[in-house]
Motif scaffolding. Structure first.
Motif, PDB file in Angstrom:
ATOM      1  N   SER A 262      -6.119  -2.674  -1.082  1.00 59.20           N
ATOM      2  CA  SER A 262      -5.437  -1.789  -2.023  1.00 59.20           C
ATOM      3  C   SER A 262      -5.796  -2.204  -3.444  1.00 59.20           C
ATOM      4  CB  SER A 262      -3.917  -1.868  -1.831  1.00 59.20           C
ATOM      5  OG  SER A 262      -3.259  -1.175  -2.868  1.00 59.20           O
TER       6      SER A 262
ATOM      7  N   PRO B 158       0.811  -1.212   0.000  1.00 60.01           N
ATOM      8  CA  PRO B 158       0.000   0.000   0.000  1.00 60.01           C
ATOM      9  C   PRO B 158       0.849   1.269   0.000  1.00 60.01           C
ATOM     10  CG  PRO B 158       0.065  -0.946   2.183  1.00 60.01           C
ATOM     11  CD  PRO B 158       0.762  -1.911   1.279  1.00 60.01           C
TER      12      PRO B 158
ATOM     13  N   GLN C 252       1.810  -0.572   6.162  1.00 57.06           N
ATOM     14  CA  GLN C 252       2.890  -0.098   5.292  1.00 57.06           C
ATOM     15  C   GLN C 252       4.269  -0.369   5.876  1.00 57.06           C
ATOM     16  OE1 GLN C 252       3.700   4.192   4.214  1.00 57.06           O
ATOM     17  NE2 GLN C 252       2.721   3.466   2.331  1.00 57.06           N
TER      18      GLN C 252
ATOM     19  N   TYR D  26       5.289  -3.657   4.776  1.00 65.02           N
ATOM     20  CA  TYR D  26       5.685  -3.580   3.367  1.00 65.02           C
ATOM     21  C   TYR D  26       7.137  -3.112   3.268  1.00 65.02           C
ATOM     22  CZ  TYR D  26       5.785  -1.572  -1.403  1.00 65.02           C
ATOM     23  OH  TYR D  26       6.116  -1.214  -2.685  1.00 65.02           O
TER      24      TYR D  26
ATOM     25  N   GLY E 267      -4.221   5.202   0.458  1.00 67.14           N
ATOM     26  CA  GLY E 267      -5.356   4.429   0.956  1.00 67.14           C
ATOM     27  C   GLY E 267      -5.034   3.887   2.335  1.00 67.14           C
ATOM     28  N   ASP E 268      -5.357   2.613   2.587  1.00 66.86           N
ATOM     29  CA  ASP E 268      -5.123   2.005   3.895  1.00 66.86           C
ATOM     30  C   ASP E 268      -3.648   1.642   4.030  1.00 66.86           C
ATOM     31  OD1 ASP E 268      -4.996   0.555   6.239  1.00 66.86           O
ATOM     32  OD2 ASP E 268      -6.670  -0.755   5.757  1.00 66.86           O
ATOM     33  N   THR E 269      -2.918   2.448   4.791  1.00 64.60           N
ATOM     34  CA  THR E 269      -1.481   2.221   4.967  1.00 64.60           C
ATOM     35  C   THR E 269      -1.162   1.647   6.351  1.00 64.60           C
ATOM     36  OG1 THR E 269      -1.187   4.518   5.660  1.00 64.60           O
ATOM     37  CG2 THR E 269      -0.837   4.011   3.306  1.00 64.60           C
TER      38      THR E 269
END
Length: 148
Positions: free
Chosen positions: A74, A8, A16, A19, A11-13
């Motif tokens: 996402s 992501p 993150q 990630y 948007g919806d992080t």
């Protein structure tokens, strides 16, 4: 290996940071992690939507594998996974936090033998999963996903 890392950006992080950990783990394993949040590939100027799309498609086209963080919804990540699986036939490891009760049925219900969906509970577990996944492909694989 060249590995596209999807996660992501807007948007919806919520996930993150996980990630970013995926990108770092791939790099530390000696592979090239193609990702917008990898500082090695940061653009010095803002890119238009079309430029981002073109860049990311080229990155996926040039990759042998994709690793995606799918805990938060996402549209972009879903699009990238579908493109990798069905357009380019690139194996995809999709990682989801066990904190998330329900992920997208379009991912978890997908029966492509190129897709491996694994839930993780910690950063350490993310690393173990990725290392195991990469070892299979470093030895040579028939492009089928791995089942944990």
């Amino acid at each position: 290996m060249i590995i596209y890392c999807a996660g992501p950006i807007s948007g919806d992080t919520t996930y993150q940071e996980n990630y970013k950990k995926i990108i770092k783990i791939v790099d530390l394993q000696g592979h090239s992690a193609l990702a917008e949040l990898n500082g090695k590939f940061k653009s010095s100027i803002p890119l238009s939507d079309k430029q981002i799309y073109t860049r990311d498609i080229k990155w996926i086209d040039g990759s042998q594998l994709m690793i995606a963080e799918i805990s938060g919804p996402s549209l972009g990540v879903g699009f990238e996974i579908a493109y990798a699986l069905f357009q380019k036939e690139i194996p995809v490891l999709a990682l989801a936090s066990i904190e998330v009760v329900k992920n997208s049925a379009m991912i978890t219900g997908c029966n492509s033998n190129l897709l491996t969906v694994v839930r993780y509970s910690s950063s350490d577990e993310i690393k173990k999963i990725i290392v195991k996944y990469l070892k299979v492909f470093e030895k040579g694989s028939d492009k089928k996903g791995i089942h944990f």
